[in-house]
Design an enzyme around this catalytic site. Structure first.
Site, PDB file in Angstrom:
ATOM      1  CB  SER A   1      -9.453  21.045 -28.341  1.00 22.10           C
ATOM      2  OG  SER A   1      -8.777  20.470 -29.438  1.00 22.10           O
TER       3      SER A   1
ATOM      4  CE  LYS B   1     -11.074  19.127 -31.751  1.00 21.17           C
ATOM      5  NZ  LYS B   1      -9.968  19.994 -32.214  1.00 21.17           N
TER       6      LYS B   1
END
EC number: 3.4.21.88
Length: 237
Positions: free
Chosen positions: A158, A196
């Site tokens: 991701s 993230k």
């Protein structure tokens, strides 16, 4: 979204263009990526062109132009777009780049810092946080800032557009707070850890991937605890 091989080829082409002013040959690309045939390079080149990272110039031999790089740049040599320089250490016999001091092997080893590896971190769907120290990796001190540091093995894709690949070792500076735009280790509901980009959206927190295949997670602050900031990557080739 780039695969590991696509990312490595884009970086190799970009570095060769900067060093020599011309792109590498297909044979050089094949050797650099340890592929058996040039057909694999053709597929990677086509994929990079379709994704808008490179352009092949017509009627010219070995004419490849790099149009854009992943979010943080792939050669680690310049300033980043958003506050994090993805300093990468090549494992084993590779060179340290871009900021570590380079001297004799013995001198460099003596200066290195042992950073504990604390488990795995998801760059994808959050996985259960692991807090058990398994071993250490040797890191040049120039890669680290002040304070305590630890490492986590990246699992998932991701964050590939930020130059963070599956299997990389993320070097984390312990910190319980973050500025918007930082890439952080976020613990969600005290159970799941994920890597993230951190942003504030009004009264909420956004955890953003660097891959369009994944969705941004919007959470209330009481569900998110920052455990550190990304300061570098350790990668084995």
């Amino acid at each position: 979204m780039l695969t590991r091989k696509q990312f490595e080829l884009l970086r190799f082409i970009n570095e060769r263009l900067k060093e020599a002013g011309v792109p590498p040959s297909f044979d050089e690309m094949k050797d650099a990526l340890d592929l058996r045939s040039k057909s694999g390079i053709h597929r990677l080149i086509t994929a990079l062109e379709e994704r808008g990272f490179i352009r092949r110039l017509p009627n010219r031999a070995r004419a490849i132009e790099v149009i854009k790089l992943p979010e943080f740049g792939i050669n680690g040599g310049g300033q980043t777009r958003r506050g994090f320089t993805p300093s990468v250490i090549e494992g084993h016999l590779g060179k340290v780049r871009p900021h570590a001091s380079i001297g004799s092997d013995e001198d460099s080893h003596d200066r290195n810092v042992a950073v504990p590896v604390m488990g795995r971190i998801a760059a994808g769907t959050p996985i259960e946080a692991l807090q058990t120290r398994s071993h250490t990796i040797s890191v040049p001190p120039d890669m680290l800032g002040s304070g305590e540091h630890y490492a986590l093995e990246v699992r998932g894709d991701s964050m590939v557009d930020a130059g963070i690949l599956d299997g990389d070792m993320a070097l984390i500076q312990k910190n319980e707070s973050a500025d918007t735009g930082d890439i952080v280790v976020a613990l969600i509901d005290e159970e799941e850890a994920t890597l993230k980009r951190f942003r504030r959206r009004g009264a909420s927190i956004a955890l953003e991937p660097a891959n369009s295949a994944y969705e941004v997670r919007i959470l209330p602050p009481n569900r998110v605890r920052i455990q550190g900031k990304l300061v570098g990557l350790y990668r084995k080739y």
